[in-house]
Scaffold this active site. Structure first.
Site, short mmCIF file in Angstrom:
data_model
loop_
_atom_site.label_atom_id
_atom_site.label_comp_id
_atom_site.label_asym_id
_atom_site.label_seq_id
_atom_site.Cartn_x
_atom_site.Cartn_y
_atom_site.Cartn_z
N LYS A 1 -31.61 34.92 -21.23
CA LYS A 1 -31.68 36.81 -21.80
C LYS A 1 -31.85 36.22 -23.12
CE LYS A 1 -27.60 36.35 -18.00
NZ LYS A 1 -26.39 36.81 -17.73
N GLN B 1 -21.22 34.38 -20.13
CA GLN B 1 -21.55 33.90 -18.71
C GLN B 1 -20.54 33.50 -17.52
OE1 GLN B 1 -25.28 34.53 -18.30
NE2 GLN B 1 -24.46 33.29 -16.36
N ASP C 1 -21.71 43.34 -19.22
CA ASP C 1 -22.09 43.63 -18.05
C ASP C 1 -21.45 44.81 -16.84
OD1 ASP C 1 -23.12 41.38 -16.84
OD2 ASP C 1 -21.89 40.10 -17.63
#
Ligand code: NAD
Length: 300
Positions: A54, A98, A121
């Site tokens: 990422k 994460q 997200d």
């Protein structure tokens, strides 16, 4: 006729190119650089690989990338403080924590502490509600990538019968909402669904997000249907050499490809789209934060 293989790798490269172009314009015309912060707690090897990837792709797209790597023993209070600081940092437009988090941390509490407008997200409860009510939201990256591929292949999805197999909060449920938003008739199937084969056979679009290797056989697929395989499963592959493994999806690729009109492969299908959509969401968040026009085609 052989199914069209939907090339997620090529499509993701195209999305990243669009993102990079938009980033360059933001810098040139407005002096703004979109920033993405990724927070990793602990040393889970798979998570470390994702976070590295990422960060690399964020920088390649011309954006600012910040990584916070915290000890596995980090307290909830310390993690929440890191998120609060990022929420208050005007150079950061996207924040991603994460998952999974170590067991002692409350995942819902942590995700809901991210400012919703920076929640790239799309897991914050506000974004879930906005998506569910058809309002402008941050959309979870994997289902957004699936939707982009479906729109690219079909144009309009209106009136199509879609079956989503899997009802997780990160893939199945938001995928179903997005398909509903594009006027599909949507069925969500799950582990308690009776006669899954019969349900899947009715679908013009099948999205498999289960986490069970090759569980959907070709004889479940309506001839000509589009199959989007979200699953990522690692299997032993002794044919490739001792100790070797291979990745397979949730659908049995060869038999499903023989019946389908179009299909995403694993690897090289949905997977690469997920990070591309994370970058797209970060640019979208940056544009919204600055009251600027959002990039075309990069949101739901
Ligand atoms: P999950 O475990 O949270 O959810 C799986 C879902 O499948 C559940 O809702 C369950 O009801 C359903 N299910 C389980 N067994 C079933 C059965 N026999 N029949 C019908 N439904 C059944 O998983 P998830 O997080 O949604 O991920 C699903 C898959 O997608 C995994 O393989 C995961 O690795 C993969 N994934 C890929 C990406 C990507 O970027 N490509 C992103 C996220 C997840």
């Amino acid at each position: 006729m052989a199914a069209t293989v939907i090339d997620g790798k090529a499509f993701a490269a195209q999305v990243r190119g669009q993102v990079a172009e938009h980033v360059a314009r933001l810098k040139q015309d407005h002096g703004i650089t979109p920033g993405l912060a990724v927070v990793l707690v602990g040393e889970d090897p798979a998570s470390q690989v994702y976070v590295r990837s990422k960060g690399k792709q964020t920088v390649e797209a011309g954006m600012k990338s910040v990584e916070h790597k915290l000890d596995a023993e980090t307290s909830e209070a310390d993690l929440l403080k890191v998120i609060e600081d990022l929420n208050n940092d005007p150079s950061i437009h996207g924040i991603l924590v994460q998952l999974p988090l170590p067991k002692h941390l409350d995942e819902d509490l942590v995700i809901n502490s991210i400012a919703p407008e920076k929640d790239v997200d799309g897991f914050h409860i506000s974004n879930v509600g906005l998506l569910g009510t058809g309002q402008k939201s941050m959309v979870p990256c994997t289902p957004l990538g699936c939707l982009m591929m479906l729109r690219d292949h079909h144009g309009s999805l209106s009136g199509m019968d879609a079956v989503v197999i899997g009802r997780s909060n990160i893939v199945g449920k938001p995928m179903a909402q997005l398909l509903l938003g594009d006027s599909c008739t949507v069925t969500i199937a799950h582990s308690r669904t009776k006669d899954l084969a019969d349900v899947v056979r009715r679908a013009d679009i099948v999205v498999a997000a289960v986490g069970r290797p090759e569980m959907v056989p070709g004889d479940w697929i309506k001839p000509g249907a589009t199959v989007i395989d979200v699953g990522i499963n690692r299997l032993d592959a002794p044919e490739k050499g001792e100790g070797k493994t291979k990745l397979v999806g949730d659908v049995h690729y060869e038999s499903c490809a023989a019946a389908a009109g179009a299909i995403t492969p694993v690897p090289g299908g949905v997977g690469p789209m997920t990070i591309a959509c994370l970058l797209a969401n970060t640019v979208t968040a940056c544009c919204r934060a600055n009251g600027l026009a959002e990039p075309e085609g990069l949101t739901a």
